[in-house]
Motif scaffolding. Structure first.
Motif, short mmCIF file in Angstrom:
data_model
loop_
_atom_site.label_atom_id
_atom_site.label_comp_id
_atom_site.label_asym_id
_atom_site.label_seq_id
_atom_site.Cartn_x
_atom_site.Cartn_y
_atom_site.Cartn_z
N VAL A 1 0.84 -1.20 0.00
CA VAL A 1 0.00 0.00 0.00
C VAL A 1 0.88 1.25 0.00
O VAL A 1 1.78 1.39 0.84
N LYS A 2 0.61 2.16 -0.93
CA LYS A 2 1.39 3.40 -1.04
C LYS A 2 0.66 4.57 -0.38
O LYS A 2 -0.57 4.67 -0.45
N ILE A 3 1.42 5.44 0.26
CA ILE A 3 0.87 6.65 0.86
C ILE A 3 0.59 7.67 -0.24
O ILE A 3 1.38 7.83 -1.18
N ALA A 4 -0.54 8.36 -0.15
CA ALA A 4 -0.91 9.40 -1.12
C ALA A 4 -0.53 10.77 -0.58
O ALA A 4 -0.65 11.04 0.61
N TYR A 5 -0.08 11.64 -1.47
CA TYR A 5 0.33 12.99 -1.09
C TYR A 5 -0.42 14.05 -1.90
O TYR A 5 0.09 15.13 -2.14
N HIS A 6 -1.65 13.74 -2.28
CA HIS A 6 -2.44 14.71 -3.06
C HIS A 6 -3.05 15.78 -2.16
O HIS A 6 -3.65 16.74 -2.64
N SER A 7 -2.94 15.61 -0.85
CA SER A 7 -3.42 16.61 0.11
C SER A 7 -2.30 16.92 1.09
O SER A 7 -1.29 16.23 1.15
N SER A 8 -2.47 17.99 1.86
CA SER A 8 -1.44 18.39 2.83
C SER A 8 -1.69 17.73 4.17
O SER A 8 -1.70 18.39 5.20
N TRP A 9 -1.87 16.41 4.16
CA TRP A 9 -2.21 15.70 5.38
C TRP A 9 -1.09 15.79 6.42
O TRP A 9 -1.35 15.81 7.63
N GLN A 10 0.17 15.85 5.98
CA GLN A 10 1.27 15.92 6.94
C GLN A 10 1.17 17.19 7.78
O GLN A 10 1.31 17.16 9.01
N PHE B 1 8.34 12.62 11.13
CA PHE B 1 7.45 11.77 10.34
C PHE B 1 6.50 12.60 9.46
O PHE B 1 5.91 12.07 8.52
N PHE B 2 6.37 13.87 9.78
CA PHE B 2 5.46 14.73 9.02
C PHE B 2 6.23 15.71 8.12
O PHE B 2 5.65 16.63 7.57
N LYS B 3 7.52 15.48 8.01
CA LYS B 3 8.36 16.25 7.09
C LYS B 3 8.89 15.36 5.96
O LYS B 3 8.96 15.78 4.82
N GLU B 4 9.27 14.13 6.32
CA GLU B 4 9.78 13.19 5.33
C GLU B 4 8.61 12.56 4.56
O GLU B 4 7.51 12.45 5.08
N LYS B 5 8.89 12.15 3.35
CA LYS B 5 7.88 11.46 2.55
C LYS B 5 8.27 10.00 2.38
O LYS B 5 9.31 9.69 1.79
N HIS B 6 7.45 9.13 2.92
CA HIS B 6 7.64 7.69 2.77
C HIS B 6 6.73 7.18 1.66
O HIS B 6 5.58 7.60 1.56
N THR B 7 7.24 6.30 0.84
CA THR B 7 6.44 5.75 -0.26
C THR B 7 5.42 4.74 0.25
O THR B 7 4.24 4.80 -0.09
N TRP B 8 5.89 3.82 1.08
CA TRP B 8 5.06 2.70 1.51
C TRP B 8 4.52 2.92 2.91
O TRP B 8 5.27 3.28 3.83
N LEU B 9 3.22 2.67 3.09
CA LEU B 9 2.60 2.80 4.41
C LEU B 9 3.25 1.86 5.41
O LEU B 9 3.48 2.24 6.57
N PHE B 10 3.56 0.65 5.00
CA PHE B 10 4.15 -0.32 5.92
C PHE B 10 5.48 0.19 6.46
O PHE B 10 5.78 0.06 7.65
N ASP B 11 6.30 0.79 5.59
CA ASP B 11 7.60 1.32 6.03
C ASP B 11 7.42 2.48 7.01
O ASP B 11 8.15 2.59 8.00
N PHE B 12 6.46 3.35 6.73
CA PHE B 12 6.16 4.46 7.64
C PHE B 12 5.76 3.92 9.01
O PHE B 12 6.28 4.35 10.04
N ASN B 13 4.84 2.98 9.02
CA ASN B 13 4.34 2.44 10.28
C ASN B 13 5.42 1.70 11.06
O ASN B 13 5.51 1.83 12.29
N LEU B 14 6.23 0.94 10.36
CA LEU B 14 7.28 0.19 11.05
C LEU B 14 8.31 1.13 11.65
O LEU B 14 8.75 0.95 12.79
N LYS B 15 8.69 2.16 10.89
CA LYS B 15 9.66 3.12 11.42
C LYS B 15 9.09 3.85 12.63
O LYS B 15 9.78 4.03 13.64
N ALA B 16 7.82 4.25 12.56
CA ALA B 16 7.19 4.93 13.69
C ALA B 16 7.14 4.02 14.91
O ALA B 16 7.42 4.44 16.04
#
Length: 210
Positions: A71-80, A107-122
């Motif tokens: 699953v890829k994170i979407a950046y079409h909005s300013s969610w960060q 975590f709200f400055k860097e852009k991660h491609t994959w949701l799984f990678d974001f969650n695991l790092k967090a």
């Protein structure tokens, strides 16, 4: 005898999630079908207007049965920016926000491609901040029926299920929250709520809840 806990990925998982991480060891499922409206891409904090659910948008998939790891994170909005603004508004006056804010803001400055990678790092960063040293492994394929020594909580820890419905050993222990004068104690929020409110004592709260 249960020796391991099987969990799905979680985005700044709830206190219950980290209670089991603290007990360890843990297996994280990578190959289950991605499910919306779960803790995979949302976390709940306590703001001035009550509990607030924050959601990380994901890219739409042609195949509805996409694996969690794909699953890829979407950046079409300013969610960060929106998430970080909400966290600052909710916890800027908490006892330990300034102590941990730099690590969490990243975590709200860097852009991660994959949701799984974001969650695991967090999960890893917060575990380190809490002093949790748990052996985490990952499934090589989807586990249909776990072994008897594995506690399967993949779908039990869910925002639409109360802790009472899970019938697990988790029992929320109240702690001081920023807006408890308005709402009383709100259990099982994102681990960020516990981290910002209790700091180094957060792990003691986790130990008392198992």
């Amino acid at each position: 005898m249960v020796t391991k806990t099987l969990l799905c990925q979680a985005c700044f998982g709830p206190v219950e999630y980290f209670t089991y991480l603290n007990k360890g060891p843990v297996i994280i499922e990578k190959h289950s079908h991605y499910s919306r409206q779960s803790y995979r891409n949302r976390y709940i904090i306590l703001g001035a207007n009550g509990p607030l659910s924050l959601t990380i948008p994901v890219e739409k998939q042609k195949n509805q049965k996409v694996a969690d790891k794909d699953v890829k994170i979407a950046y079409h909005s300013s969610w960060q920016n929106n998430h970080w603004h909400s966290l600052v508004s909710a916890y800027n006056s908490s006892p330990f926000f300034q102590f941990y804010c730099d690590e969490i803001e990243s975590f709200f400055k860097e852009k991660h491609t994959w949701l799984f990678d974001f969650n695991l790092k967090a999960t890893n960063v917060i575990s380190e901040l809490l002093g949790i040293d748990t052996d985490i492994s990952f499934t090589g394929e989807f586990i249909e029926t776990p072994d008897k020594d594995i506690l399967d909580l993949r779908e039990s820890i869910h925002p639409k299920r109360s802790t009472e419905e899970n019938n697990t050993s988790f029992s929320p222990v109240p702690y001081k929250q920023v807006f408890d004068d308005r709402y009383g104690f709100v259990p099982n929020l994102s681990i960020l709520d516990l981290l910002f409110n209790k700091g180094p004592e957060a792990v003691l709260v986790l130990e008392n809840q198992a």
